[in-house]
Scaffold this active site. Structure first.
Site, PDB file in Angstrom:
ATOM      1  N   GLY A   1       0.831  -1.198   0.000  1.00  0.00           N
ATOM      2  CA  GLY A   1       0.000   0.000   0.000  1.00  0.00           C
ATOM      3  C   GLY A   1       0.857   1.235   0.000  1.00  0.00           C
ATOM      4  O   GLY A   1       2.055   1.178   0.277  1.00  0.00           O
TER       5      GLY A   1
ATOM      6  N   LYS B   1      -7.737  -9.938 -18.748  1.00  0.00           N
ATOM      7  CA  LYS B   1      -8.270 -10.365 -20.046  1.00  0.00           C
ATOM      8  C   LYS B   1      -8.242 -11.885 -20.252  1.00  0.00           C
ATOM      9  O   LYS B   1      -9.234 -12.470 -20.683  1.00  0.00           O
ATOM     10  CB  LYS B   1      -7.457  -9.681 -21.153  1.00  0.00           C
ATOM     11  CG  LYS B   1      -8.059  -9.813 -22.520  1.00  0.00           C
ATOM     12  CD  LYS B   1      -9.052  -8.710 -22.741  1.00  0.00           C
ATOM     13  CE  LYS B   1      -9.704  -8.776 -24.095  1.00  0.00           C
ATOM     14  NZ  LYS B   1     -10.608  -7.614 -24.260  1.00  0.00           N
TER      15      LYS B   1
ATOM     16  N   GLU C   1       3.865 -10.937  -6.418  1.00  0.00           N
ATOM     17  CA  GLU C   1       2.735 -11.062  -7.343  1.00  0.00           C
ATOM     18  C   GLU C   1       3.032 -10.553  -8.746  1.00  0.00           C
ATOM     19  O   GLU C   1       2.282 -10.826  -9.673  1.00  0.00           O
ATOM     20  CB  GLU C   1       1.504 -10.346  -6.769  1.00  0.00           C
ATOM     21  CG  GLU C   1       1.596  -8.825  -6.650  1.00  0.00           C
ATOM     22  CD  GLU C   1       2.273  -8.331  -5.366  1.00  0.00           C
ATOM     23  OE1 GLU C   1       3.150  -9.045  -4.834  1.00  0.00           O
ATOM     24  OE2 GLU C   1       1.952  -7.218  -4.918  1.00  0.00           O
TER      25      GLU C   1
ATOM     26  N   HIS D   1       7.639  -7.665  -4.058  1.00  0.00           N
ATOM     27  CA  HIS D   1       6.300  -8.017  -4.557  1.00  0.00           C
ATOM     28  C   HIS D   1       6.332  -9.358  -5.297  1.00  0.00           C
ATOM     29  O   HIS D   1       6.723  -9.404  -6.462  1.00  0.00           O
ATOM     30  CB  HIS D   1       5.784  -6.914  -5.488  1.00  0.00           C
ATOM     31  CG  HIS D   1       5.388  -5.688  -4.750  1.00  0.00           C
ATOM     32  ND1 HIS D   1       4.120  -5.511  -4.238  1.00  0.00           N
ATOM     33  CD2 HIS D   1       6.091  -4.594  -4.396  1.00  0.00           C
ATOM     34  CE1 HIS D   1       4.056  -4.362  -3.606  1.00  0.00           C
ATOM     35  NE2 HIS D   1       5.233  -3.771  -3.686  1.00  0.00           N
TER      36      HIS D   1
ATOM     37  N   SER E   1     -20.832  -4.948 -27.718  1.00  0.00           N
ATOM     38  CA  SER E   1     -19.986  -4.309 -28.720  1.00  0.00           C
ATOM     39  C   SER E   1     -19.472  -5.310 -29.743  1.00  0.00           C
ATOM     40  O   SER E   1     -18.895  -4.935 -30.746  1.00  0.00           O
ATOM     41  CB  SER E   1     -18.798  -3.670 -28.023  1.00  0.00           C
ATOM     42  OG  SER E   1     -17.947  -4.689 -27.522  1.00  0.00           O
ATOM     43  N   GLY E   2     -19.668  -6.597 -29.457  1.00  0.00           N
ATOM     44  CA  GLY E   2     -19.080  -7.603 -30.333  1.00  0.00           C
ATOM     45  C   GLY E   2     -17.747  -8.083 -29.794  1.00  0.00           C
ATOM     46  O   GLY E   2     -17.184  -9.046 -30.280  1.00  0.00           O
TER      47      GLY E   2
ATOM     48  N   CYS F   1       5.210  -6.353   1.453  1.00  0.00           N
ATOM     49  CA  CYS F   1       5.613  -4.946   1.452  1.00  0.00           C
ATOM     50  C   CYS F   1       4.968  -4.194   2.624  1.00  0.00           C
ATOM     51  O   CYS F   1       5.287  -4.474   3.766  1.00  0.00           O
ATOM     52  CB  CYS F   1       5.282  -4.323   0.094  1.00  0.00           C
ATOM     53  SG  CYS F   1       6.130  -2.781  -0.176  1.00  0.00           S
ATOM     54  N   TYR F   2       4.015  -3.294   2.363  1.00  0.00           N
ATOM     55  CA  TYR F   2       3.359  -2.612   3.487  1.00  0.00           C
ATOM     56  C   TYR F   2       2.777  -3.625   4.470  1.00  0.00           C
ATOM     57  O   TYR F   2       2.805  -3.439   5.679  1.00  0.00           O
ATOM     58  CB  TYR F   2       2.251  -1.682   2.965  1.00  0.00           C
ATOM     59  CG  TYR F   2       1.606  -0.862   4.063  1.00  0.00           C
ATOM     60  CD1 TYR F   2       2.145   0.349   4.451  1.00  0.00           C
ATOM     61  CD2 TYR F   2       0.473  -1.338   4.739  1.00  0.00           C
ATOM     62  CE1 TYR F   2       1.578   1.087   5.482  1.00  0.00           C
ATOM     63  CE2 TYR F   2      -0.105  -0.608   5.763  1.00  0.00           C
ATOM     64  CZ  TYR F   2       0.454   0.606   6.130  1.00  0.00           C
ATOM     65  OH  TYR F   2      -0.109   1.322   7.149  1.00  0.00           O
TER      66      TYR F   2
ATOM     67  N   ASP G   1     -15.379  -8.933 -23.858  1.00  0.00           N
ATOM     68  CA  ASP G   1     -15.800  -8.576 -22.505  1.00  0.00           C
ATOM     69  C   ASP G   1     -17.318  -8.424 -22.401  1.00  0.00           C
ATOM     70  O   ASP G   1     -17.959  -9.015 -21.533  1.00  0.00           O
ATOM     71  CB  ASP G   1     -15.107  -7.286 -22.056  1.00  0.00           C
ATOM     72  CG  ASP G   1     -13.602  -7.360 -22.264  1.00  0.00           C
ATOM     73  OD1 ASP G   1     -13.100  -8.491 -22.333  1.00  0.00           O
ATOM     74  OD2 ASP G   1     -12.959  -6.312 -22.364  1.00  0.00           O
ATOM     75  N   SER G   2     -17.898  -7.626 -23.294  1.00  0.00           N
ATOM     76  CA  SER G   2     -19.345  -7.424 -23.188  1.00  0.00           C
ATOM     77  C   SER G   2     -20.100  -8.715 -23.530  1.00  0.00           C
ATOM     78  O   SER G   2     -21.176  -8.974 -22.991  1.00  0.00           O
ATOM     79  CB  SER G   2     -19.805  -6.251 -24.047  1.00  0.00           C
ATOM     80  OG  SER G   2     -19.530  -6.481 -25.406  1.00  0.00           O
TER      81      SER G   2
END
Ligand code: XMP
Length: 513
Positions: free
Chosen positions: A52, A369, A171, A169, A223-224, A79-80, A227-228
């Site tokens: 953070g 994604k 990750e 980190h 949208s084609g 980390c934090y 995601d949508s």
């Protein structure tokens, strides 16, 4: 399951992603919502404290609930998270005169549960550091297991209590074995079985959507794109016909794309779908506009107007579903342009929910994604949708530098279709992040048969990238390029010259505008 306590790091969702990749269910909860009771209610097998921006040395900075350390649960501070764990358990954290950002190497000085089978005692390992404060003394019961010149407490362990802390980190990809360390924590230390899958995510998101929406109605813009599409299918599974999809056809899509969208959602999935053909409206507004930013603004604003009109016609919807992904959440500050400059204004439906007084439903907000693609496969979406290259909201308008006309759109569509067909035939589609044709506002002289031609130049672009932020051009072999070039020139009327774009990003961008 694992609980991730978020102290506001930019990369907290990456921790979640790594935990999911290790086959373990997790949730990210903001630190100010986490209490001993909420942890008990969630019943995790372990807790990860994220990084953070705050400094543990400051007054009133975030802490983990003190009782967490008496619950008998494994805790992994990053980390934090490591610093606050140290400070809360009696160690000492101080501001350091020199901050450490970027690639660093740590010496592994001891074995511990976190390193098992990944890092060996005596090794030197690459990590990604990003911190200002440093630990000066560790709490009783802890030992140092890795050090670096500027972080003497780069990794600490209390195996008995199953508390671990790292200054770096694990990750991010720049810590090459970081994912394996996190896996050691979730599997070996916490004892998670690693059997969680996208199927479980699907079920869980469906339950969440049902809980959020109740008896309400949801509108979703299609949208084609991947995601949508995933959002629409997921929501339809959750709430059935209380989902109404709206497909604003800008007339700026690729060849055959609009029909595919209607065919898949209305005919195949039976999802209520309004197909609004607004191509004349969009083309009219774009008439004579050559400036890239003006194009983007006009398309964005027109899209919102049309969408709003259609949503009002439907009426009575309280919710708007969006395929927001985690990277969009980070990038929404300034699309691909870094924190201060806007290189390109992002086309999305931003501002719409407030204007229409609707609540957002964003089931993909935590995903990246490739995870969305995995979810799409899980939902049975055809591979041709799931594996699709990214396509920008403003569509072909930004692949036609200069003014836009119906005629030019048609030429571009045909050239693009030939190019993509050849890429598919060569088995390269999945090896490329994004490929498309651009029609330049330049005419050049050619000779075909015995006649002089004076036609447009088509530029081909293909790049590889992991996140769209940086990219390299794709190294096609020359035979492939010649084949595409002759097919386009022979088959697409209006083009007599083809060039290949070999610019990377930066300094170029992926799209031309
Ligand atoms: P650039 O051209 O900025 O593009 O290197 C990076 C990635 O983003 C896509 N892109 C967009 N996507 N709305 C979108 O949804 C937009 O306005 C937009 N502009 C660019 C681009 O296709 C590439 O994948």
């Amino acid at each position: 399951r694992i609980l991730i306590v978020d102290f506001g790091s930019q990369v907290t969702q990456l921790i979640a992603r790594r935990v999911r990749e290790s086959g373990v269910y997790c949730e990210v909860h903001p630190f100010n919502k986490v209490t001993v009771e909420s942890i008990k209610a969630f019943a995790p097998k372990g807790v990860i404290l994220s990084g953070g921006p705050a400094s543990v040395t400051g007054a009133d900075t975030p802490r983990a609930p003190q009782g967490l350390f008496e619950m008998g649960l494994p805790v992994f501070g990053i980390c934090y998270g490591e610093q606050t764990m140290c400070a809360q358990l009696g160690g000492k954290v101080e501001q350091s005169d020199h901050q450490e950002f970027g690639r660093a190497y740590v010496d592994v000085v001891e074995d511990c549960g976190l390193f098992h089978g990944v890092w060996d005692k005596g090794g030197k390992e690459q990590v990604w550091m990003s911190h200002g404060d440093k630990i000066d003394a560790i709490p009783d019961g802890f030992r140092v297991v890795a050090t670096s010149p500027s972080s003497p407490y780069a990794a600490i362990a209390n195996d008995k209590k199953r508390f671990y802390g790292v200054q770096f980190h694990p990750e991010v990809v720049h810590t090459p074995h970081g994912a394996a360390l996190l896996r050691n924590f979730t599997h070996d230390v916490c004892g998670c079985s690693g059997s969680w899958t996208m199927a479980a995510f699907r079920a869980q998101e469906i339950a969440k959507v049902r809980a959020q929406v109740g008896d309400g109605k949801v509108i979703c813009g299609l949208s084609g794109g991947v995601d949508s599409s995933v959002v629409a299918v997921l929501l339809h599974e959750a709430i059935g016909d209380r989902l109404q999809c709206v497909f604003v056809d800008t007339g700026l899509m690729r060849k055959g794309e609009a029909d595919e969208v209607v065919g898949l959602f209305r005919d195949h999935y039976n999802i209520p779908l309004i197909h609004r053909d607004a191509s004349d409206l969009f083309l009219g507004k774009l008439d004579g506009v050559a400036d890239p930013e003006r194009k983007r603004k006009i398309i964005g604003a027109t899209f919102i107007d049309v969408f709003e009109e259609e949503a009002q016609k439907i009426g009575g919807a309280d919710f708007l579903a969006q395929g927001t992904l985690y990277p969009d959440v980070i990038e929404s500050v300034s699309f691909t342009g870094g924190p201060s400059v806007t290189i390109k204004s992002h086309h999305n439906v931003g501002g719409l929910p407030e204007r229409m007084n609707m609540q957002l439903v964003e089931p993909l907000r935590e995903l990246f994604k490739d995870e969305v693609r995995a979810l799409g496969r899980e939902l049975g979406l055809p591979e041709s949708f799931v594996g699709r290259h990214p396509f920008p909201g403003p569509g072909l308008a930004i692949r036609l530098p200069g003014g836009i006309s119906k005629e030019k759109l048609e030429i571009l569509r045909n050239a693009d279709a030939v190019y993509l067909e050849e890429i598919r035939n060569a088995g390269l589609y999945d090896a490329i992040w994004q490929a498309f044709a651009v029609l330049l506002p330049v005419q050049s002289v050619g000779v075909m048969g015995d006649a002089r031609t004076y036609d447009y130049v088509c530029a081909l672009r293909a790049v590889n990238s992991t996140d769209g932020m940086t990219a390299d051009y794709y190294p096609f072999d020359h035979e492939f390029l010649s084949r595409v070039s002759s097919r386009i020139i022979n088959e697409v009327r209006g083009i007599n010259r083809v060039v290949y774009d070999i610019t990377s990003k930066p300094p170029g961008t992926i799209e031309w505008e």
